[in-house]
Design a protein around this motif. Sequence first.
Motif, PDB file in Angstrom:
ATOM      1  N   TRP A 186      11.240 -62.490   6.998  1.00 12.90           N
ATOM      2  CA  TRP A 186      12.587 -62.716   6.475  1.00 12.90           C
ATOM      3  C   TRP A 186      12.814 -61.926   5.188  1.00 12.90           C
ATOM      4  CZ3 TRP A 186      13.824 -64.081  10.774  1.00 12.90           C
ATOM      5  CH2 TRP A 186      13.149 -65.053  11.505  1.00 12.90           C
ATOM      6  N   LEU A 197      25.962 -70.439  20.696  1.00 13.21           N
ATOM      7  CA  LEU A 197      25.674 -69.008  20.605  1.00 13.21           C
ATOM      8  C   LEU A 197      26.135 -68.270  21.856  1.00 13.21           C
ATOM      9  CD1 LEU A 197      24.338 -66.997  18.665  1.00 13.21           C
ATOM     10  CD2 LEU A 197      22.184 -67.373  19.878  1.00 13.21           C
ATOM     11  N   SER A 200      29.673 -65.564   7.576  1.00 10.14           N
ATOM     12  CA  SER A 200      28.373 -65.946   8.134  1.00 10.14           C
ATOM     13  C   SER A 200      27.558 -64.694   8.426  1.00 10.14           C
ATOM     14  CB  SER A 200      28.565 -66.759   9.420  1.00 10.14           C
ATOM     15  OG  SER A 200      27.353 -66.881  10.133  1.00 10.14           O
ATOM     16  N   LEU A 229      24.946 -64.543  10.390  1.00  6.63           N
ATOM     17  CA  LEU A 229      24.638 -64.515  11.818  1.00  6.63           C
ATOM     18  C   LEU A 229      25.844 -64.064  12.634  1.00  6.63           C
ATOM     19  CD1 LEU A 229      22.723 -65.137  14.177  1.00  6.63           C
ATOM     20  CD2 LEU A 229      23.546 -67.502  14.116  1.00  6.63           C
ATOM     21  N   SER A 260      26.899 -60.408  11.889  1.00  5.42           N
ATOM     22  CA  SER A 260      25.988 -59.424  12.479  1.00  5.42           C
ATOM     23  C   SER A 260      26.225 -59.292  13.983  1.00  5.42           C
ATOM     24  CB  SER A 260      24.536 -59.827  12.210  1.00  5.42           C
ATOM     25  OG  SER A 260      24.283 -59.898  10.827  1.00  5.42           O
ATOM     26  N   LEU A 261      26.379 -60.433  14.668  1.00 10.92           N
ATOM     27  CA  LEU A 261      26.637 -60.383  16.113  1.00 10.92           C
ATOM     28  C   LEU A 261      27.974 -59.709  16.410  1.00 10.92           C
ATOM     29  CD1 LEU A 261      25.411 -63.926  17.230  1.00 10.92           C
ATOM     30  CD2 LEU A 261      24.358 -61.731  17.786  1.00 10.92           C
ATOM     31  N   TRP A 304      31.786 -70.395  17.164  1.00 12.51           N
ATOM     32  CA  TRP A 304      31.526 -70.369  15.724  1.00 12.51           C
ATOM     33  C   TRP A 304      31.532 -71.784  15.152  1.00 12.51           C
ATOM     34  CZ3 TRP A 304      33.798 -65.932  12.324  1.00 12.51           C
ATOM     35  CH2 TRP A 304      33.195 -65.964  11.066  1.00 12.51           C
ATOM     36  N   LEU A 336      17.824 -70.041  10.968  1.00  7.97           N
ATOM     37  CA  LEU A 336      19.111 -69.798  11.625  1.00  7.97           C
ATOM     38  C   LEU A 336      20.215 -70.633  10.980  1.00  7.97           C
ATOM     39  CD1 LEU A 336      17.991 -69.606  15.364  1.00  7.97           C
ATOM     40  CD2 LEU A 336      18.646 -67.730  13.855  1.00  7.97           C
ATOM     41  N   ALA A 382      21.162 -68.615   8.010  1.00 10.80           N
ATOM     42  CA  ALA A 382      21.882 -67.409   8.427  1.00 10.80           C
ATOM     43  C   ALA A 382      23.294 -67.731   8.904  1.00 10.80           C
ATOM     44  CB  ALA A 382      21.106 -66.697   9.535  1.00 10.80           C
ATOM     45  N   THR A 383      23.505 -68.944   9.410  1.00 14.60           N
ATOM     46  CA  THR A 383      24.842 -69.340   9.865  1.00 14.60           C
ATOM     47  C   THR A 383      25.744 -69.706   8.693  1.00 14.60           C
ATOM     48  OG1 THR A 383      23.970 -70.161  11.972  1.00 14.60           O
ATOM     49  CG2 THR A 383      26.128 -70.974  11.298  1.00 14.60           C
TER      50      THR A 383
END
Length: 492
Positions: A49, A326, A352, A354, A357-358, A382, A473, A476-477
Motif C-alpha cells: 500500500w 462493485l 473516492s 476507488l 480510479s475505476l 457507489w 478497501l 480507498a472508498t
Amino acid sequence: MLTASETPIITAIVLVFFGILAWGFYRARPFGKLGILAWLQSVVLMTPWLLFFGLFAAGIYINIVGVLFLLVGSTALYIFLGRKLRSAGQDAILRQRATERIAATPALETPENTVNAELKLEEPRIPEEELNAIKGIFGLDTFFATEAIAYQQGAIFKGNLRGEPEEVHKRLTASLEERLGDKYRLFLVENPDTKPVIIVLPSSNDPRPSTISQKIFAGILFIATIATCLEAAGLLLRFDFFENPSRFAEALPIAAGILTILLIHELGHWLLARHHQIRLSLPFFLPAVQIGSFGAITRFESLLPNRKVLFDIAIAGPAAGGIASLVTLIIGLLLSHQGSLFQLPNEFFQGSILVGSLARIILGSALQSSVVDIHPLVVIGWLGLVITAINLMPAGVLDGGRIVQAIYGRKTAGRVTVATLIVLGIASLANPLAMYWAIVILFLQRDLERPSLNEISEPDDARAALGLLALFLMIATLLPLTPALAGRLGIG
C-alpha cells in the motif's frame, strides 16, 4: 512531479510510515524470533500500500494487474511468514510445557498434591457437588488448574494451559458436558496479564432471543428505511419524494437497487451464521435520508465458538454487499454513454479513490469533460460501496470492529474503536455525516462483541489478510482524491 505544497505532505507520510516500522521493530525485538516474524508480517502487509499510494502521489498509476500482483504477492508472503511464526510458537510452547512439567514433578509425588487440591472458591456460588465435577475436568495434559475465584454465578480457574487452545477447549467442553450436561458454558480467555484462564458460567447467561417488541421495532425500522431509500432516490432525481409521493414510480428503481444491496449484505451475514449454526437477530436498519441507510445492527443470539467464526460472519456481509456494489458500479460505468440519465460534474469522481480510479479506467477521457453522463447503476453501486465502507469502519460491533476483534483480540479492538471515534470527530469538521456516524457508534455500537467460548485461538493468516484487505478497501472508498492527484489521473 510533486508540487511544492505536496512535497512536505508526502515526505511526512513516508516518515510516519518508517517511524511506525521502526517503532514496531523496537517493540518486537524483546520477543526474539517470534516478535521479528510478527513484525515482518506487518511490513509485508504495509509495503504494497505504501508503494501504491507513494507512486500514486507521484503521478505514477499502477494498473489493475499491478495492483492484483501486489495483493497476491503480499498475501502469499504474509501466509508463509504466518506458518513460520506458528512453527516457532509451537517450539516455544513445547519448551515451556517441558519446563513446567519438570518444575511440577516434585510436587506431584505426594498424593495430596493433586491437580485440584488447592481449588477452593472464595464465596462459592456454584453448588459444591457441581464445583467438584467441574474441577474434575482439568488435567495435566489440558489445563493445570491452580486457583479458583468466584465470578458472577460461576468461577474463574487460573492455571497453566498444557496444549493447543483449540484442542484443550474442545476436550474440556466435552468433559464438562458429560458431567453436567448443558448447565454450564466453558470460556477459554486471557486475563489482563495475557495469561490463559478458564471461566465457567451457567448457560442461563447465554444471549437471549429477540423479544416480540424488538422484532416489531426491527420491522418499523425496515419500513422507515424503505421510505428513506425512496427519499434518497428522489433527491438524486432532483425532487423530494415525501412532498411528491405520486412520483413513486420514478424513485422506485434506484430505491430498490439500494435496498437490494442492503439485503444482500444482511444475507451474507445470515448464510455464514447458518453455516456455523449461530443464531442472529433480525437486522435493525438505520434509516438515512442522505444515502438511504447506514446499514443495520445485527445481534448474535448464540455464543460464538471462537474468533474464526466471529470473523467469518462479520466479513460475510461486507463481502457480499461490497461485491454486489462493485459489480453494479462497473456495469453502470460500462453502460454509461452520452445522454445517460445522470449528468454529474467531474469533481464528483474525486470523492473516492476507488471509484475515481475505476471510472478513469473505464470511462477514460470522458472524465475530462466538465459534466459526465452516467448510468443510474453507477449511483446505486457507489452508494452501496459507501454503505459497505461505513460498516467496515473498525469500531465497536460494526462489521469492521468485529473483524479487528477477531484478528487482534479485544484489547486492540477497544483501542482501535477509540481511535476511530477520534478520527470521525476530526473528519466531522469537514463533513457533518462523519459526526452523525460518530454519534451512532458512540451511543449504539461502541461496545465490543462479547467474548467467544475460545477467545485465545486466532484466525489463520488467510483470514487476517482478507480482513486487512477489506479495511484497505474501506479506506480507498471513503478517502477522496486531492485535486492535484485527480488532475494527474485525468479526472477534471
